[in-house]
Design an enzyme around this catalytic site. Structure first.
Site, PDB file in Angstrom:
ATOM      1  N   LYS A  85      -1.337  -3.988   2.222  1.00  0.00           N
ATOM      2  CA  LYS A  85      -1.362  -2.712   1.490  1.00  0.00           C
ATOM      3  C   LYS A  85      -0.870  -1.591   2.409  1.00  0.00           C
ATOM      4  O   LYS A  85      -1.197  -1.581   3.602  1.00  0.00           O
ATOM      5  CB  LYS A  85      -2.789  -2.454   1.015  1.00  0.00           C
ATOM      6  CG  LYS A  85      -2.970  -1.278   0.073  1.00  0.00           C
ATOM      7  CD  LYS A  85      -4.419  -1.200  -0.386  1.00  0.00           C
ATOM      8  CE  LYS A  85      -4.689  -0.040  -1.320  1.00  0.00           C
ATOM      9  NZ  LYS A  85      -6.105   0.012  -1.758  1.00  0.00           N
TER      10      LYS A  85
ATOM     11  N   SER B 236      -6.745   0.546  -6.659  1.00  0.00           N
ATOM     12  CA  SER B 236      -5.511   1.054  -6.114  1.00  0.00           C
ATOM     13  C   SER B 236      -4.608  -0.003  -5.478  1.00  0.00           C
ATOM     14  O   SER B 236      -3.435   0.260  -5.259  1.00  0.00           O
ATOM     15  CB  SER B 236      -5.838   2.115  -5.064  1.00  0.00           C
ATOM     16  OG  SER B 236      -6.572   1.542  -4.003  1.00  0.00           O
TER      17      SER B 236
ATOM     18  N   SER C 114     -11.084  -1.315  -5.599  1.00  0.00           N
ATOM     19  CA  SER C 114      -9.624  -1.385  -5.553  1.00  0.00           C
ATOM     20  C   SER C 114      -9.011  -2.738  -5.232  1.00  0.00           C
ATOM     21  O   SER C 114      -7.798  -2.895  -5.326  1.00  0.00           O
ATOM     22  CB  SER C 114      -9.089  -0.369  -4.545  1.00  0.00           C
ATOM     23  OG  SER C 114      -8.986   0.873  -5.160  1.00  0.00           O
TER      24      SER C 114
HETATM   25  N1  GLN Z   1     -10.626   3.625  -8.447  1.00  0.00           N
HETATM   26  C1  GLN Z   1     -11.513   4.056  -7.425  1.00  0.00           C
HETATM   27  C2  GLN Z   1     -11.092   5.400  -6.901  1.00  0.00           C
HETATM   28  O1  GLN Z   1     -10.146   5.898  -7.352  1.00  0.00           O
HETATM   29  C3  GLN Z   1     -11.590   3.031  -6.337  1.00  0.00           C
HETATM   30  C4  GLN Z   1     -10.489   3.144  -5.368  1.00  0.00           C
HETATM   31  C5  GLN Z   1     -10.623   2.208  -4.201  1.00  0.00           C
HETATM   32  O2  GLN Z   1     -11.444   1.304  -4.192  1.00  0.00           O
HETATM   33  N2  GLN Z   1      -9.802   2.471  -3.191  1.00  0.00           N
HETATM   34  O3  GLN Z   1     -11.697   5.965  -6.051  1.00  0.00           O
END
Ligand code: GLN
Length: 494
Positions: free
Chosen positions: A56, A133, A157
């Site tokens: 990532k 994400s 995410s």
């Molecule tokens: N969707 C969640 C957020 O926007 C989780 C994101 C993540 O785990 N990096 O914070």
């Protein structure tokens, strides 16, 4: 031609065919990849030798840029590899490239990327959410552009994109995997996770990166690691069977049966539980009443930490400066740089976080959210039969040995992936509800895996739903083991 070279070439060919899905922000050059496969094949006999692993793009690498899918770090190149990348390379794995994400990890559909959305195409040809994400990592694995991928999971995410893409996504216990060289979003929640096509591969990657790292102050100490291992071994010896082969006590969190759950997801959940019972495991309803508040607490805590973490991107210390003179007579030197360098969602979080940390809002938001977080942790500790190894003594309200459960099984996401078109018609904050089932384990730092389970309803034929297995802190292997069993389930005959 060696098998490893052949597999690498297949991944490289899939990268070309699937380029439009925008899984990678920067892919490694095919020549470099093949050269590394050759050397790795000779040097090493680990399970990861010669395997292409995508990383990532919020995890630092020296050979490729680390953009966090942001404008502000568009040109950033790290002078060092993150510890996890170092470990993968040492095991003979090859970095396939840097995958797309929601900017700085903030989002649930990978649409908040300065490099355009990563997405998937469903059976009807519609462009649908890859989840976020770590959407790029999920798409890269699902379309076999790599063998496995690293993601980061702050509130879901890794698990949410895995659920949407029909693959495995594993978030380890907080503190097991080093965060050194991983660009911080919300330090107290951030974990590095693994996306793979099955739990066996996820475990191989996890085993290679699960180690103490002196560079990360939140990395779990070696002494605590051995204490946890010894406690687990003692428990499994006492039950005179290896974990997984004993009938397990499966917790079914009734509070996760929320109104937003789509019928397909609910059906898949029921089938999974039935199949677990038919294997001899017992099912136990448990209540985790803080669940609905967990989401709100997360969306106070994560932006608060983010607004502090992102303060350093000002074009002076870090980040690309906006063209022209910055600042104006009203006096903020870097407002243009930060205004232009961050996307809408990141700006929303910074403003939200700055507000909840302000003196007027602190008590009502940040402090309360911390209390909810503690409540969520306690509720988990009150249902697991193994005590939380991070607590000195058994937590108050700890259940009796024969009453507690070994793992919780529940869906990963309330619904199936929405289309990109549908997302355009909803408000950005509507996406937050997608995290309602993943956030509790994040707040408590627990290991959780999402595995794909087939849906056999006529409309969603061929689709899968992500099923989540959550365990007590440090029970990562058990979580993966149960995830492996659940992932094997085939749809029952209609
Ligand atoms: N969707 C969640 C957020 O926007 C989780 C994101 C993540 O785990 N990096 O914070």
């Amino acid at each position: 031609m060696s098998l490893l070279r052949h597999q690498a070439q297949k991944c490289l060919a899939n990268q070309v065919t699937n380029k439009g899905l925008n899984a990678f922000i920067t892919a490694s050059s095919p020549d470099a990849v093949l050269r590394q496969v050759e050397t790795a094949s000779e040097a090493n006999d680990s399970a990861l030798r010669g395997r292409l692993i995508a990383v990532k793009d919020n995890i630092c690498t020296t050979d490729l840029p680390t953009t966090c899918a942001s404008g502000i770090l568009r040109n950033f190149r790290s002078p060092f590899d993150a510890t996890v990348v170092e470990k993968l390379r040492a095991a003979g794995a090859i970095v396939a490239g840097k995958t797309n994400l929601d900017e700085f990890g903030m989002g649930s559909h990978n649409v908040h990327s300065a490099f355009g959305a990563a997405y998937q195409v469903d059976a009807e040809g519609r462009e649908v959410s890859a989840g976020g994400s770590s959407g790029g990592s999920a798409v890269a694995v699902a379309t076999e552009q790599c063998w496995a991928a690293l993601g980061t999971d702050t509130g879901g995410s890794v698990r949410l994109p895995a659920a949407y893409a029909g693959i495995v996504g594993f978030k380890p216990s907080y503190g097991l995997v080093s965060r050194w060289g991983v660009v911080a979003y919300a330090n107290s929640l951030d974990t590095v996770g693994v996306l793979a096509r099955d739990t066996a591969a996820a475990k191989q990657v996890f085993d290679a990166i699960n180690a103490h790292d002196a560079s990360d102050p939140t990395s779990l100490a070696p002494s605590t690691r051995s204490r946890i291992r010894a406690a687990i071994a003692a428990r499994s010896a006492a039950s005179n069977n290896g974990a997984g082969s004993v009938p397990l006590r499966i917790g079914v969190p009734t509070t996760y049966n929320i109104a937003e759950l789509s019928p397909a997801v609910r059906r898949a959940w029921i089938k999974t539980l039935r199949q677990l019972r038919s294997l001899g495991h017992s099912l136990h309803a448990v209540s985790l009443p803080a669940t609905p508040s967990a989401l709100s607490a997360y969306y106070v805590l994560a932006p608060a930490e983010a607004s502090s973490n992102l303060a350093k991107y000002d074009g002076v210390r870090y980040g690309t400066r906006a063209a022209g003179p910055d600042g104006d007579d009203s006096g903020v030197l870097f407002s243009a740089t930060r205004g232009r360098g961050f996307g809408d969602e990141v700006r929303r979080r910074i403003v939200l976080g700055a507000y909840t940390l302000s003196s007027e809002a602190m008590d009502n938001y940040f402090i309360r959210a911390q209390r909810v977080r503690r409540l969520v942790q306690r509720e988990f500790d009150a249902v697991f039969r193994a005590p939380n190894p991070l607590l000195a003594a058994a937590a108050p309200g700890q259940v009796q040995e024969d009453e507690g459960i070994d793992v919780l099984v529940c869906p990963t996401a309330p619904g199936l992936p929405p289309s990109l078109q549908a997302l355009k018609e909803t408000k950005p904050v509507d996406a937050y509800v997608n995290d309602v089932l993943t956030v509790p384990a994040s707040l408590a730092g627990l290991p959780a895996v999402s595995v794909p389970v087939a849906v056999d309803g006529s409309k969603e034929q061929g689709a899968t739903v992500g099923m989540q297995v959550i365990g007590q802190y440090g029970h990562d292997d058990l979580v993966l083991e149960v995830g492996g069993v659940v992932g094997e389930f085939k749809p029952e005959a209609a």
